[in-house]
Scaffold this motif. Structure first.
Motif, short mmCIF file in Angstrom:
data_model
loop_
_atom_site.label_atom_id
_atom_site.label_comp_id
_atom_site.label_asym_id
_atom_site.label_seq_id
_atom_site.Cartn_x
_atom_site.Cartn_y
_atom_site.Cartn_z
N VAL A 40 -0.19 5.91 -7.45
CA VAL A 40 -1.13 4.99 -7.92
C VAL A 40 -2.36 4.81 -6.91
O VAL A 40 -1.97 4.49 -5.78
N PRO A 41 -3.63 5.17 -7.55
CA PRO A 41 -4.65 5.07 -6.43
C PRO A 41 -4.80 3.74 -6.04
O PRO A 41 -4.91 2.82 -6.84
N VAL A 42 -5.23 3.61 -4.97
CA VAL A 42 -5.38 2.13 -4.28
C VAL A 42 -7.26 2.13 -4.13
O VAL A 42 -7.77 2.95 -3.23
N LEU A 43 -7.62 1.25 -4.82
CA LEU A 43 -9.26 1.07 -4.89
C LEU A 43 -9.81 0.40 -3.51
O LEU A 43 -10.78 0.71 -3.37
N GLY A 44 -9.07 -0.43 -2.92
CA GLY A 44 -9.53 -1.04 -1.78
C GLY A 44 -8.62 -2.39 -1.53
O GLY A 44 -7.76 -2.81 -1.89
N LEU A 86 0.68 -1.16 -0.09
CA LEU A 86 0.04 0.05 -0.04
C LEU A 86 0.89 1.29 -0.07
O LEU A 86 0.72 2.20 -0.73
N LYS A 87 1.74 1.28 0.81
CA LYS A 87 2.72 2.51 1.05
C LYS A 87 3.54 2.58 -0.27
O LYS A 87 3.76 3.68 -0.61
N MET A 88 3.83 1.56 -1.10
CA MET A 88 4.60 1.71 -2.33
C MET A 88 3.64 2.40 -3.31
O MET A 88 4.16 3.36 -3.95
N ASP A 142 -9.72 0.07 7.39
CA ASP A 142 -10.39 1.07 8.51
C ASP A 142 -8.91 2.00 8.81
O ASP A 142 -9.09 3.02 8.76
N LYS A 143 -7.76 1.34 8.97
CA LYS A 143 -6.96 2.03 9.64
C LYS A 143 -6.01 2.92 8.47
O LYS A 143 -5.66 3.99 9.07
N TYR A 144 -6.33 2.63 7.31
CA TYR A 144 -5.75 3.59 6.30
C TYR A 144 -6.56 4.43 5.47
O TYR A 144 -6.23 4.95 4.45
N GLY A 145 -7.95 4.21 5.84
CA GLY A 145 -8.93 4.92 5.08
C GLY A 145 -9.21 4.34 3.77
O GLY A 145 -9.59 5.13 2.73
N LEU A 146 -9.20 3.31 3.48
CA LEU A 146 -9.42 2.40 2.54
C LEU A 146 -10.80 1.74 2.32
O LEU A 146 -11.58 1.53 3.52
N ASP A 147 -11.31 1.56 1.10
CA ASP A 147 -12.55 0.89 1.09
C ASP A 147 -12.34 -0.84 1.21
O ASP A 147 -11.14 -1.31 0.96
N PHE A 148 -13.03 -1.50 2.02
CA PHE A 148 -12.86 -2.88 2.21
C PHE A 148 -14.05 -3.39 1.15
O PHE A 148 -15.06 -3.40 1.21
N LEU A 149 -13.19 -4.14 0.26
CA LEU A 149 -13.94 -4.57 -1.13
C LEU A 149 -14.65 -5.81 -0.79
O LEU A 149 -15.73 -6.21 -1.61
#
Length: 364
Positions: free
Chosen positions: A261-265, A253-255, A295-302
Motif C-alpha cells: 500500500v503506497p504511503v502518501l506521507g 509504515l513498514k506494515m 525525511d528518514k524514510y523518504g516520505l512527504d511531510f504533509l
C-alpha cells in the motif's frame, strides 16, 4: 514586440512550484492547454485534486509568474479539477462500488488524534469540492458518530445494503451506528474483519471521489484485511512528535510497505502548544519528529497540527474544526494538509490489487 510561444510559457511555469504537489505544474502534468493571442496568454490547468478554495490564489500566482514575460499584456487562467480514476473497474474484485479512491488514515498507537484528523481531513476535502465518505474502521472503539454529531441506525431499502448516514456533506458508516454507544464489541478477530469488510462493501456509497478510512491503531487483523481484499489508493500516517509515537508509527509504515500500500506521507499532530492564558509556546510532545521521520524514510511531510484545546472541544461537541470555524487558522491547516494528501495521490498510479479491510441487515 517579442513573439511569444508555448515553450516560453511552459519554461516560465517550471519556475513555479505548486506546494501541494511539491513540483511545478508542467512536471505534474497539470498544464492542459496554452493559447497565445497576440499579447494575451491563456492557460488551462487541470488539477487531479479538489481545489475550490485554492483556485483563486493559484490563479493569481500563475498570472504573476507569466506577467513578467516580455510581450505579455494579459494573462487568463482557467482551473478545473478532475479526480481519477473516474470509475472503478467492475471486474476488479478489490474495488468498492461507488468509490474512486480509498485513503487509509493510520497510526501505530492510540491517542495521537488519528480519528480527529481523519474527520477533519474528510471535511476539508469536501469543502474543496470533492464527494467524500468516511468509514469508521475501529470496530472496538468507534468514535465517528459522536465526532460528527450523528445518531440513529442505517437504513436498508433492499435488505442487502446499508444506506450511509449523512452530516456536513459526508457519507458516513460506522459500527457505532449498529450498537448502543456504551455497548462493547466483544468479538474475536475473524468476526471483526468480516464485519469490517461487510461495512465497507455493503454500504451503498454514492459516487465518492474519496473514502477516508479511520483505521484502528496497530498492525493487526483489520489492517491485514485492508491490504489483502480492498484496493487502497494510499495511506497516511498520523503521529505525535514524541519518540515512542514515532517508533509505533514506523511500524505502521513498514506494515504498509510489506503489503504494497503506497504511503502518501506523514502528518504530525499535537505539536506546538500555545497557552491560552499567557501566550507561552511550548512543544509538549517534542519538536519536528514527524518531519524527521518523513525525511528518514523518504516520505512527504504533509504538515503539522498544533496541540489546541479547540480541536478537542469541537470534536467532542459533534462539530469538528473545519465546520465549527471554517475561516479560522486551524481549519485552513486541515485544508492545506487535505489538499496535499489528494495532490500526492493524484501523482501516483492507483495501487494495484493490494490494499480493506456477515452482518444481517434488518429494519427495526
Amino acid at each position: 514586440m517579442t513573439q511569444l510561444d508555448r515553450q516560453q510559457v511552459e519554461s516560465a511555469l517550471t519556475g513555479f512550484i505548486e506546494p501541494h504537489l511539491g513540483r511545478d505544474l508542467v512536471a505534474a502534468g497539470c498544464v492542459e492547454g496554452v493559447d497565445i493571442d497576440g499579447s494575451t496568454v491563456r492557460v488551462a490547468l487541470r488539477l487531479g485534486f479538489p481545489a475550490r478554495r485554492l483556485a483563486p490564489s493559484l490563479r493569481e500566482a500563475v498570472r504573476e509568474t507569466l506577467a513578467v514575460l516580455p510581450g505579455v499584456a494579459a494573462v487568463e487562467v482557467t482551473i478545473r479539477s478532475v479526480i481519477e480514476p473516474r470509475e472503478p473497474d467492475p471486474d476488479d474484485v478489490t474495488a468498492v462500488p461507488g468509490v474512486r479512491n480509498i485513503i487509509a488514515v493510520s497510526s501505530g498507537k492510540g491517542g495521537v488524534g488519528k480519528s480527529t484528523t481523519s474527520v477533519n481531513l474528510a471535511l476539508a476535502l469536501a469543502d474543496e469540492g470533492a464527494r467524500v465518505g468516511v468509514l469508521d474502521a475501529d470496530i472496538y472503539g468507534p468514535s465517528l458518530p459522536r465526532m460528527l454529531g450523528i445518531s440513529g441506525r442505517p437504513r436498508s431499502y433492499d435488505g442487502k445494503r446499508f444506506q450511509p448516514l449523512m452530516n456536513y456533506g459526508l457519507q458516513v458508516m460506522s459500527a457505532g451506528f449498529l450498537v448502543d454507544e456504551e455497548e462493547p464489541m466483544i468479538w474475536r478477530g475473524s468476526m471483526v474483519t468480516q464485519a469490517l469488510e461487510q461495512l465497507m462493501r455493503d454500504t451503498e456509497w454514492k459516487d465518492l471521489d474519496y473514502l477516508v478510512v479511520d483505521m484502528p491503531p496497530g498492525t493487526g487483523d483489520i489492517q491485514l484485511t485492508l491490504a489483502q481484499r480492498i484496493k487502497v489508493a494510499g495511506a497516511v500516517i498520523v503521529t505525535t512528535p514524541q519518540d515512542i509515537a514515532l517508533l509505533d508509527a514506523t511500524r505502521g509504515l513498514k506494515m504498509f510497505e510489506k503489503v504494497g500500500v503506497p504511503v502518501l506521507g506523514v502528518i504530525e499532530n499535537m505539536g506546538l502548544h500555545c497557552c491560552s492564558q499567557c501566550g507561552h509556546e511550548e512543544h509538549v510532545f517534542g519538536d519536528g519528529g514527524g518531519a524527521r521521520m518523513a525525511d528518514k524514510y523518504g516520505l512527504d511531510f504533509l504538515g503539522a497540527l498544533p496541540l489546541d484545546i479547540r480541536i478537542r472541544e469541537q470534536a467532542d461537541n459533534g462539530m469538528p474544526t473545519v465546520v465549527a470555524d471554517p475561516d479560522g487558522s486551524l481549519a485552513e491547516s486541515y485544508r492545506r494538509i487535505a489538499r496535499a494528501v489528494a495532490a500526492r495521490l493524484s501523482l501516483r498510479q492507483v495501487a494495484t490489487p493490494a490494499a480493506f479491510p456477515k452482518i444481517t441487515i434488518a429494519e427495526t
